[in-house]
Design a protein around this motif. Structure first.
Motif, mmCIF file in Angstrom:
data_model
loop_
_atom_site.group_PDB
_atom_site.id
_atom_site.type_symbol
_atom_site.label_atom_id
_atom_site.label_comp_id
_atom_site.label_asym_id
_atom_site.label_seq_id
_atom_site.Cartn_x
_atom_site.Cartn_y
_atom_site.Cartn_z
ATOM 1 N N ASP A 215 61.516 -23.488 12.762
ATOM 2 C CA ASP A 215 61.106 -21.969 13.577
ATOM 3 C C ASP A 215 59.681 -21.914 13.423
ATOM 4 O O ASP A 215 58.945 -21.307 14.573
ATOM 5 C CB ASP A 215 61.724 -21.187 12.560
ATOM 6 C CG ASP A 215 63.148 -21.246 12.497
ATOM 7 O OD1 ASP A 215 63.745 -21.205 13.667
ATOM 8 O OD2 ASP A 215 63.880 -21.236 11.688
ATOM 9 N N SER B 169 58.056 -21.487 17.052
ATOM 10 C CA SER B 169 56.995 -20.289 17.267
ATOM 11 C C SER B 169 55.509 -20.376 17.420
ATOM 12 O O SER B 169 55.042 -19.845 18.340
ATOM 13 C CB SER B 169 57.245 -19.333 15.951
ATOM 14 O OG SER B 169 56.621 -19.859 15.006
ATOM 15 N N LEU C 135 53.983 -18.785 20.775
ATOM 16 C CA LEU C 135 53.021 -17.815 20.768
ATOM 17 C C LEU C 135 51.688 -18.188 21.035
ATOM 18 O O LEU C 135 50.796 -17.671 21.829
ATOM 19 C CB LEU C 135 52.723 -17.408 19.027
ATOM 20 C CG LEU C 135 53.848 -16.886 18.711
ATOM 21 C CD1 LEU C 135 53.968 -16.789 16.752
ATOM 22 C CD2 LEU C 135 54.442 -15.386 19.144
ATOM 23 N N LEU D 129 57.915 -14.265 10.491
ATOM 24 C CA LEU D 129 58.675 -14.869 11.340
ATOM 25 C C LEU D 129 60.459 -14.657 11.195
ATOM 26 O O LEU D 129 61.098 -14.170 10.198
ATOM 27 C CB LEU D 129 58.518 -16.465 11.181
ATOM 28 C CG LEU D 129 57.234 -16.977 11.507
ATOM 29 C CD1 LEU D 129 57.401 -18.623 11.202
ATOM 30 C CD2 LEU D 129 56.909 -16.676 12.957
ATOM 31 N N SER D 130 60.994 -14.841 12.192
ATOM 32 C CA SER D 130 62.559 -15.040 12.293
ATOM 33 C C SER D 130 62.842 -16.387 12.782
ATOM 34 O O SER D 130 62.052 -17.183 13.437
ATOM 35 C CB SER D 130 62.948 -13.999 13.176
ATOM 36 O OG SER D 130 62.712 -13.970 14.419
ATOM 37 N N PHE E 96 63.571 -18.722 15.574
ATOM 38 C CA PHE E 96 63.170 -18.827 17.019
ATOM 39 C C PHE E 96 63.753 -20.053 17.822
ATOM 40 O O PHE E 96 64.287 -21.039 17.186
ATOM 41 C CB PHE E 96 61.605 -19.409 17.214
ATOM 42 C CG PHE E 96 60.881 -18.064 17.237
ATOM 43 C CD1 PHE E 96 59.975 -17.722 18.523
ATOM 44 C CD2 PHE E 96 60.458 -17.309 15.895
ATOM 45 C CE1 PHE E 96 59.274 -16.437 18.407
ATOM 46 C CE2 PHE E 96 59.519 -16.127 16.256
ATOM 47 C CZ PHE E 96 59.169 -15.972 17.272
ATOM 48 N N ALA F 221 59.455 -19.280 23.680
ATOM 49 C CA ALA F 221 59.871 -19.223 22.420
ATOM 50 C C ALA F 221 60.425 -17.923 22.188
ATOM 51 O O ALA F 221 59.674 -16.877 22.449
ATOM 52 C CB ALA F 221 59.313 -19.607 21.332
ATOM 53 N N THR F 222 61.859 -17.669 21.848
ATOM 54 C CA THR F 222 62.352 -16.337 21.868
ATOM 55 C C THR F 222 62.748 -16.166 20.420
ATOM 56 O O THR F 222 63.611 -16.950 20.026
ATOM 57 C CB THR F 222 63.441 -15.987 22.694
ATOM 58 O OG1 THR F 222 62.962 -16.262 24.125
ATOM 59 C CG2 THR F 222 63.852 -14.726 22.913
ATOM 60 N N PRO F 223 62.637 -14.983 19.755
ATOM 61 C CA PRO F 223 63.306 -14.660 18.572
ATOM 62 C C PRO F 223 64.410 -14.846 18.735
ATOM 63 O O PRO F 223 65.090 -14.165 19.701
ATOM 64 C CB PRO F 223 62.816 -13.422 18.085
ATOM 65 C CG PRO F 223 61.470 -13.159 19.006
ATOM 66 C CD PRO F 223 61.825 -13.912 20.431
ATOM 67 N N LYS G 235 57.850 -8.206 14.704
ATOM 68 C CA LYS G 235 57.330 -9.140 15.526
ATOM 69 C C LYS G 235 56.079 -10.113 14.752
ATOM 70 O O LYS G 235 55.854 -9.685 13.756
ATOM 71 C CB LYS G 235 56.704 -8.894 16.711
ATOM 72 C CG LYS G 235 55.429 -7.840 16.679
ATOM 73 C CD LYS G 235 54.858 -7.539 17.875
ATOM 74 C CE LYS G 235 53.796 -6.506 18.039
ATOM 75 N NZ LYS G 235 53.454 -6.040 19.139
ATOM 76 N N PRO G 236 55.868 -11.291 14.950
ATOM 77 C CA PRO G 236 55.207 -12.423 13.991
ATOM 78 C C PRO G 236 53.735 -11.840 14.144
ATOM 79 O O PRO G 236 53.258 -11.290 15.330
ATOM 80 C CB PRO G 236 55.306 -13.567 14.888
ATOM 81 C CG PRO G 236 56.828 -13.404 15.627
ATOM 82 C CD PRO G 236 56.735 -12.050 16.181
#
Length: 706
Positions: A219, A223, A227, A332-333, A335, A345-347, A495-496
């Motif tokens: 992840d 990310s 990002l 972070l979640s 991704f 890249a989407t959560p 969000k990150p």
């Protein structure tokens, strides 16, 4: 070979850093000027320190810097299924005996499911070559080469190792500077022990916080790719830093996954520090080897580990970096990357809402198929109860990174949990990740994979959609039949949190006097011609030299000259003339490793290409085939400003003149109006000039063997 146009602050640094003599020329062949090291002390980042240790024939007192061309003697060089093409090139340049058999590792891993006569013959040829030369060899089914390099202790912290494969970056997960080379480089290393490298700009990635529960190393890198998706680290070396607490939250398998996919992020290496987490992992691996072998492992053993950490290599506290990116891990979640791009890249929580049905799921590759990854996937199935199964209509493929990793997963019971749930096991190897063997995506299908690349068509049909995710998400998706999470993540942040900062001018020391570059007999002191402007970014190697000709042998130079750039612009060959200088946008030569992208331009009579930046493999192929390239982003900006209101054409004769003064490391532009201006570029020292004089790296190797 790429000469880089530098920013103001970097330009000051570059002017203070003398280029080095390498094995191409004696150390006394040209003057050494005062370097940054002598003016400000030996301030080096970790990348520079490791390269310093594996550079040959450096002048006394020389400290290497980003931008320097160096002669490198890598600690190890790994080749895989492409070992036979490398061997063919090795023999074609007149070599008969590998220079240092201890330096070379051969593995078979890409097409291990292919039992055709032709593939088995190739594999047999590689094995026979290894036996004849006395080189260590790992057969098909033993595991993926990069995993073998790590688990068998060939990739060693604080060393420089290369492979003829783009995912050599993975070695950085254990603080070994890993970077890819092309086949000609590998043949040169086999024959002489050496090749060349230009030290890239180094970006520091500062990690903060700690990973939340349910978030993995996969992840983190997915990310980062999403990002920072504007080529922020293209052709950079990366160094990951963070507090002790932050680094403790990243286990070695997480670091290996992150380093592995710095390739997809656009970087040439991804280096973690050697710390307590690494030492503990190495000690554990040494113990496992000892139990398996009933004796100490020849490389991964207690004595070598103790010695390593007594003399640990670290970046200087005041080391210089081209830029610093930061990411707060705690925000972070999970991704998911895709479809068909790592830059999208989407959560996971956002993607789950879309209820995207899948047809295939994959837990394979050198990125995420170690025992810990298999265990993470198995835990998702266990959490669903003993009757948990792969969803109807979904095929779930699993392949361990190596037989040792599979054995560890079997011992833990994790492998059998997945097989009992309906997973389809494949032999240890690359398989579906590279689009080979069983289980490829078919037209209209959707797949989710724990691999590293989801380019269109890579894992099967170009009409399929491919997503990348962690082993947990892949397993959960296989159970549900649509992209889903394992339910172990609790949202921490909306969000990150991330940021980027370029190096400040204050980081540059006082400027010192420039020197002129010595010109080797037979090499021109300057090159000049009219600019032909190909105004596009990301012109790929297929655009430069069409794929339909790539695998045709003995294509005449005349034909190459007629078809060069035809996939980019069919009018190119009518407009460009011998002696012209091609100018293009950014990332010129991205794409495949075909050397004909360089040789076709030479066949057209083009000796020099200028661009905002170049694809790394194209850069290596250029110098290896004696095509000169120089990075001049300021010229691209000026040309685009000049023609912003003109009719849009793919190829334009400008009437502008350009002169590259090699001796002064200066590019001078004369516009159609008569206005003249110029810029400082990187130095082309005699050690690299010698490659051109010999007609390329193969010619240089032949000269050495004589």
């Amino acid at each position: 070979m790429v000469l880089t146009r530098l920013s103001t602050s970097s330009r000051l640094l570059a002017r203070q850093t003398p280029r080095i003599q390498s094995f191409f020329q004696p150390a006394t062949s040209f003057r050494v000027v005062r370097s940054l090291a002598t003016a400000a002390g030996a301030r080096q980042n970790l990348t520079e320190k490791i390269v310093q240790r594996f550079s040959k024939d450096l002048p006394e007192g020389k400290f290497v810097r980003s931008g320097d061309y160096v002669s490198i003697q890598p600690h190890k060089c790994m080749t895989h299924d492409n070992s036979w093409p490398v061997a063919t090139k090795f023999f074609s340049i007149g070599a008969t005996k590998v220079d240092n058999t201890e330096q070379i590792v051969l593995t078979l891993d890409h097409d291990v499911q292919n039992k055709s006569e032709a593939n088995l013959r190739k594999y047999k040829n590689i094995e026979e070559f290894a036996k004849q030369q006395g080189i260590v060899f790992y057969p098909a089914g033993r595991g993926i080469g990069h995993q073998i390099m790590v688990e068998e202790g060939y990739a060693w912290p604080g060393t420089l190792s290369v492979a003829s494969d783009s995912h050599s970056n993975m070695y950085g997960g254990i603080s070994c500077l890993g970077t890819p080379v092309v086949r000609t480089d590998a043949a040169s290393i086999w024959a002489t022990g050496r090749t060349w490298w230009q030290i890239p700009p180094v970006a520091r990635v500062e990690l903060k916080g700690t990973l939340p529960k349910g978030v993995s190393g996969k992840d983190v890198i997915v990310s980062l790719c999403g990002l920072f998706n504007k080529d922020d680290v293209l052709n950079h070396a990366i160094e990951f830093t963070g507090s002790e607490e932050t680094m403790k939250s990243l286990k070695i398998d997480d670091r290996l996954a992150i380093a592995n996919m710095t390739t997809e992020w656009g970087a040439l290496s991804g280096l973690f520090p050697a710390d307590g987490v690494l030492k503990q992992w190495m000690e554990q691996k040494a113990s496992e080897h000892s139990d398996r072998l009933s004796e100490s492992h020849p490389r991964l053993n207690k004595e070598r580990i103790e010695e390593l950490f007594k003399n640990n290599v670290e970046a200087d506290a005041d080391a210089t970096y081209a830029k610093t990116l930061s990411l707060d891990l705690s925000t972070l979640s999970p991704f998911v990357a895709g479809p068909n791009s790592v830059k999208i890249a989407t959560p996971l929580p956002e993607l789950e809402k879309q209820n995207i049905a899948i047809h295939k799921a994959y837990l394979v590759s050198c990125t995420n198929s170690r025992a810990s990854d298999i265990g993470a996937a198995a835990s998702v199935f266990r959490a669903q109860g003993p009757d948990a199964k792969v969803a109807p209509g979904v095929e779930f493929y699993i392949a361990a990174a190596s037989t040792l990793e599979q054995a560890a997963a079997e011992k833990a019971g994790d492998w059998q949990v997945l097989v009992n749930a309906g997973a389809k096991p494949l032999p240890a190897g690359c398989g579906p990740c590279i689009g080979l063997g069983t289980g490829l995506l078919e037209d209209g299908e959707v797949g989710i994979s724990a691999t590293n690349r989801n380019f269109k068509g890579r894992m099967g049909s170009r009409d399929a959609l491919a997503y990348l995710a962690s082993p947990e998400v892949v397993a959960a998706s296989a159970i549900k039949g649509s992209i889903a999470g394992a339910g172990t993540y609790s949202p921490v942040a909306e969000k990150p949190t991330f940021s980027t900062a370029a190096a400040s001018a204050a980081s540059a020391a006082a400027e010192v006097t420039e020197s002129k570059t010595a010109i080797l007999p037979g090499f021109p002191s300057s090159i000049e011609g009219e600019i032909v402007f190909c105004d596009a970014d990301n012109i790929n190697t297929d655009g430069i030299y069409p794929g339909k000709y790539t695998y045709q042998d003995n294509v005449p130079k005349e034909t190459m000259a007629q078809v060069v750039m035809e996939n980019y612009d069919a009018e190119f060959t009518k407009l460009a003339k011998e002696g012209d200088i091609i100018v293009s946008g950014y990332n010129f030569g991205t794409g495949s490793s075909r050397e004909q992208a360089a040789t076709a331009l030479l066949a057209k009579g083009i000796k020099l290409v200028l661009a905002g930046s170049f694809g790394n493999i194209f850069s290596r192929n250029s110098i290896n085939n004696a095509l000169m390239t120089v990075e001049v982003p300021d010229l691209i900006t000026r040309l685009r400003e000049e023609y912003k209101d003109a009719e849009k054409v793919a190829t334009r004769r400008t009437g502008w003149k350009v002169k590259w003064d090699v001796e002064r490391s200066w590019v001078e532009i004369t516009e159609k109006s008569g206005k003249t201006w110029g810029m400082k570029v990187g130095e082309l020292p005699p050690n690299v000039q010698e490659v051109f004089v010999q007609g390329g790296l193969e010619g240089w190797v032949k000269a050495q063997l004589k």
